[in-house]
Design an enzyme around this catalytic site. Structure first.
Site, PDB file in Angstrom:
ATOM      1  N   TRP A  38       0.842  -1.205   0.000  1.00  0.00           N
ATOM      2  CA  TRP A  38       0.000   0.000   0.000  1.00  0.00           C
ATOM      3  C   TRP A  38       0.878   1.256   0.000  1.00  0.00           C
ATOM      4  CZ3 TRP A  38      -0.356   3.853   3.825  1.00  0.00           C
ATOM      5  CH2 TRP A  38      -1.398   4.756   3.671  1.00  0.00           C
ATOM      6  N   HIS A  39       2.059   1.167   0.635  1.00  0.00           N
ATOM      7  CA  HIS A  39       2.915   2.351   0.720  1.00  0.00           C
ATOM      8  C   HIS A  39       3.498   2.741  -0.636  1.00  0.00           C
ATOM      9  CE1 HIS A  39       2.764   1.704   5.058  1.00  0.00           C
ATOM     10  NE2 HIS A  39       3.179   2.951   5.179  1.00  0.00           N
ATOM     11  N   GLY A  40       3.649   1.788  -1.511  1.00  0.00           N
ATOM     12  CA  GLY A  40       4.198   2.136  -2.816  1.00  0.00           C
ATOM     13  C   GLY A  40       4.226   0.908  -3.713  1.00  0.00           C
TER      14      GLY A  40
END
Lengths: 430, 494
Positions: free
Chosen positions: B326-328
């Site tokens: 989700w962060h990248g």
């Protein structure tokens, strides 16, 4: 809380306004406090943006450090109606920056005459770029709604701790007797700049310094090659730079702007020493150089076709094998000076005067312009001119084998991978 | 516009506050909420107005789905479920396309040797955050936890600009009620808001940006092929550890401070994470609102700890890997998430082991806690190397360098010593100084969705007093002046 913050900022901004480390306002000029301004040296783009606001020139010079050093606003060929004239060229200027500064100067006061000094690397389809200290917020532009410059530029610079630091340095440096090379009309005084004690020109002597710059040039031109290579789409998914955002396109915009605003624009390709041309050829970029000249001619032909009623914008090419640009280097070991050049990139005022004589169609009995110095490029003359250039190159190589061998040794000895010398070198010499 | 920009602080914020409080004073509470929603959309459109074409239809579609789900929830769950699934698919598909399409196509090409071409999909800012908030709302509507629906409240819940771009990830239950119960905002609340905003801004421009000067060049150099010695590598890794914390927690503080200026209390997002004495503790202190979202909307629905220890560890790992992703959209983030999943599993196993051997699950001795804190910190730093690096190869090179594969290096090296000294100083602030909540007594919304770890009694407590006003004012002023850079350019050639 907010009041304290405002008070603190106002206090520091006032201090910065008085000390004025970047010479933006020149309201207070006190020896021992701020008359010596060393912080200007590395913030030329900022200082020049404000010089334009203060001096309100009607004639400007746009270009790189070559024009910054070599062209005099006090030359007698300028249109008297274009005075005051200001040298708005600066180190490493890109075409995008030149365009923005053109707009800025015109927004401050409508311009009458512009001399644009280009190098062949400007007229390429490389992506348009700007240097790290370029800040569009500092510049005005005609039309369009923008925040007043007082907020977007003045307050931003004055209320900055970077500026406070520069103010402190300025006040503390008043005892240094470093001569100021930044002239009030924007020119960089070569006679002061290069002759500062401890600088390489003085340390190495003119010959040694010339060789040093040759060496750096090889790195720089390689860097340019890599940058141009990097723009080729490595994969289909990467879009190529839009045509409207190339370095060349900003030249087109400069031309269009001057046309639309009826500004007398004169363009020249700078008279670099032939060592520069030989380096270009040695690293295999001769075709790029020729194509750059063709591209400029094409731009001007387009413009002329659109404006049949007006005289065409002239393009003078000084970048060739002439009696000026082929000046021999001093003997190795001697400290003799060259007449025309500081180094292979930067010409002296005497050459700058000849360039402006040509551009303005002036002939002085005291300083005749050599017939082989400068050729006007048009659609009709470009190909013969390029052919003559190639012939002159062969002739030069025959009569100067040592110079050619020296450059060949620099190029062959220089690694061409991305981690070779290049931009690392640009902090030298200052 | 970023919080740390003049456009936001000197332009958008004063105008928005003036209009909002003007309407509130005129007794137009509902209008003030509608205005905030509109201005928040303006704030979002500032980046690129085209983004509005994405966020506005998504808000309308989600609200319409919720409006269909709410009357069916509880009584006719079968009828509501397809709508919920449709909503989740809609939100995830949007996120998937904008955030992950390039990643999947690139990897598919690499694995299969195909040469599929997909134009560069531009990631609309904040999409990761608002996607989660919308999904949580739909799920809760399905679970019958949403009682009253109002479009303006819903629109503001999604778009409220302080939390729109980078969190905190707000749960509807903690803000929508605040929107409904509008009253004049008290002066102490506004003073608290300015204070927390100033603290956040100072964290960002004084601390995080300073740390970045020591972290970024080294990580970039490694990505370009440089091989630093161990001291240099540790200097960069620690500087990044400090940078990320002050950057993100500073941003969360600014969001909370900005929220308070409108009388809205946003949830606390950071609670001195580097003081954590275990990884479990770390995740209760780092990006708290993400942890609670992942727990309640991913880990628990996966089965949580209800299906035995083995499934629990699998669920935990899946949650953390997806959380990392989700962060990248990159393998470095996946590995970062996987590492934390692994750490958590080890932590839980360790606690189980301690429990079995008759000790409590956690150590109560100072030495035990200190050791736990040190191990946790090093584990977190190692994971951050993946989080920061350009690619997995660079991260591995950085970790090898930290392990000494390129030599230890010399402390006299100015750069290494500088990076280590600055990082140590900044991390000392993170370790020993009171955090924003401890300093200001801020506690988040009433009846907050998640509880924050117990705060130390503060030695220095902020009050709305003249002395504090001057101190915070100076901090604010300095931070503002640091935002303006007058760059130097040392360049003479050409």
């Amino acid at each position: 809380m907010v009041f304290t913050a405002v008070l603190l900022i106002a206090a520091i901004a006032s201090l910065n306004l008085v000390v004025d480390p970047f010479g933006m306002y020149r309201l207070v000029d006190l020896a021992g406090l701020n008359s010596h301004k060393p912080a200007i040296d590395h913030r030329v783009r900022l200082t020049k943006a404000y010089d334009v606001r203060r001096i309100r020139p009607q004639g400007i010079i746009l270009g790189t450090s070559r024009s910054h050093l070599g062209l005099r606003p006090s030359h007698d060929g300028w249109d008297p109606a274009a005075k005051p004239v200001y040298n708005l060229a600066f180190d490493g200027a890109t075409t995008k920056e030149m365009y923005q500064y053109l707009l800025h100067a015109h927004a401050v006061r409508p311009l009458r005459q512009v001399v644009l000094g280009l190098d062949t690397y400007h007229a390429t389809r490389a992506p348009a770029a700007a240097r790290p200290d370029f800040d569009p917020h500092l510049l005005d532009s005609p039309g369009g709604w923008v925040l007043p410059s007082l907020i977007r530029a003045d307050l931003k610079v004055l209320a900055s701790l970077d500026t406070l630091r520069a103010s402190v340095t300025t006040v503390r440096s008043q005892r240094d007797s470093e001569p100021q090379w930044f002239a009030p009309d924007g020119q960089r005084r070569g006679e002061v700049f290069f002759r500062r004690a401890g600088e390489q020109f003085e340390e190495l002597g003119p010959r040694g310094y010339f060789e040093e710059i040759d060496r750096l040039e090889v790195g720089f031109k390689r860097e340019g090659q890599l940058a141009a290579g990097a723009r080729l789409p490595a994969r289909a998914a990467q879009p190529e730079t839009a045509a409207s955002e190339t370095s060349l396109d900003y030249i087109r915009r400069i031309i269009a702007f001057c046309r639309a605003q009826r500004v007398d624009l004169r363009i020249f390709i700078a008279p670099e020493h032939v060592h520069q041309l030989e380096i270009t050829a040695a690293i295999g970029e001769w075709t790029t150089l020729e194509n750059a000249k063709r591209a400029l001619v094409e731009l001007l032909a387009e413009d002329a076709a659109q404006h049949p009623e007006a005289p065409p914008i002239p393009l003078w090419d000084f970048s060739g094998y002439s009696s000026i640009t082929t000046e021999a280097l001093p003997e190795p070991g001697s400290r003799a000076e060259m007449r025309f050049y500081w180094d292979s990139s930067h010409f002296k005022d005497v050459v700058g005067d000849l360039v402006l004589d040509r551009l303005f169609g002036l002939s002085h009995p005291g300083r005749p312009v050599p017939a082989d110095f400068g050729v006007q490029l048009t659609a009709a003359t470009i190909e013969p001119a390029l052919a003559r250039l190639r012939a002159a190159q062969l002739a030069y190589r025959r009569s100067n084998p040592q110079d050619v061998a020296w450059i060949r040794s620099l190029v062959d000895g220089s690694p061409s991978d991305p981690r070779g010398p290049g931009v690392v070198a640009v902090s030298q010499p200052r | 516009m970023l919080f740390n920009s003049y456009a936001f602080i000197l332009g958008f914020m004063p105008v928005t506050l003036l209009l909002f409080h003007g309407l509130l004073a005129a007794g137009l509470a509902r209008s003030s909420i509608a205005l905030l929603a509109l201005l928040s959309l303006g704030f979002y459109g500032w980046w690129n107005p085209i983004y509005l074409l994405l966020i506005v239809p998504l808000i309308v579609a989600n609200f319409a789905l919720a409006a269909c789900i709410v009357p069916r929830a509880g009584r006719r769950p079968r009828a509501a479920k397809p709508l919920l699934i449709l909503g989740i698919v809609l939100n995830l598909a949007t996120l998937g396309y904008f955030k992950y399409a390039n990643f999947f196509v690139d990897n598919l090409n690499a694995v299969s040797g195909l040469d599929l071409v997909l134009g560069k999909v531009v990631l609309p800012i904040g999409i990761s955050f608002f996607t989660f908030q919308k999904i949580a709302f739909l799920v809760d509507a399905y679970r019958g936890k949403v009682d009253r629906l109002n479009f303006i409240d819903y629109a503001l819940f999604v778009t409220f600009f302080p939390q729109l771009i980078a969190g905190p990830i707000v749960h509807h239950s903690e803000v929508i009620r605040q929107f409904r119960e509008r009253a004049a905002v008290s002066m102490p609340t506004i003073a608290l808001g300015v204070t927390i905003f100033a603290i956040g801004l100072a964290k960002k421009v004084i601390l995080a940006d300073t740390a970045a000067l020591y972290a970024s060049p080294r990580f970039d150099a490694v990505a370009a092929g440089a091989r630093p010695d161990a001291l240099a590598a540790w200097g960069a890794a620690l500087a990044y550890t400090a940078q990320l914390y002050f950057d993100f927690s500073g941003y969360s503080d600014m969001a909370i401070g900005a929220g308070l200026l409108f009388g809205i209390r946003l949830p606390v997002n950071f609670a001195s994470p580097y003081k954590a004495d275990s990884i479990i503790d770390f995740w209760r202190r780092w990006h708290i609102t993400l942890s609670r979202f992942l727990r309640d909307y991913l880990y628990v629905p996966l089965g949580g700890n209800r299906k035995g220890p083995a499934r629990r560890y699998v669920n935990l790992s899946i949650t953390m890997v997806l959380g990392g992703f989700w962060h990248g959209a990159g393998w470095t983030f996946v590995i970062w998430g996987a590492l934390h999943g692994f750490y958590l599993v080890v932590n839980h196993l360790w606690r189980a082991l301690r429990g079995r051997s008759g000790h409590g699950p956690e150590s109560f001795t100072a030495l035990g806690r200190g050791l736990g804190q040190a191990i946790t910190f090093v584990a977190v730093v190692i994971a951050w190397v993946f989080f920061r690096s350009e690619d997995v190869g660079s991260a591995v090179q950085m970790l090898l360098a930290m392990a000494g594969s390129n030599g230890v290096g010399r402390l006299e090296s100015v750069e290494s010593a500088g990076a280590l000294a600055v990082s140590t100083l900044l991390l000392a602030i993170a370790w020993f100084a009171p955090n924003t909540q401890e300093l200001t007594g801020y506690e988040g919304p009433e009846g907050a969705y998640a509880t924050t770890p117990a705060c130390r009694p503060p030695t220095l407590r902020w009050q709305p007093s003249a002395g504090w006003a001057v101190a915070v004012g100076c901090l604010f002023g300095i931070a503002l002046m640091l935002m303006s850079k007058v760059s130097e350019f040392i360049y003479f050639q050409f």
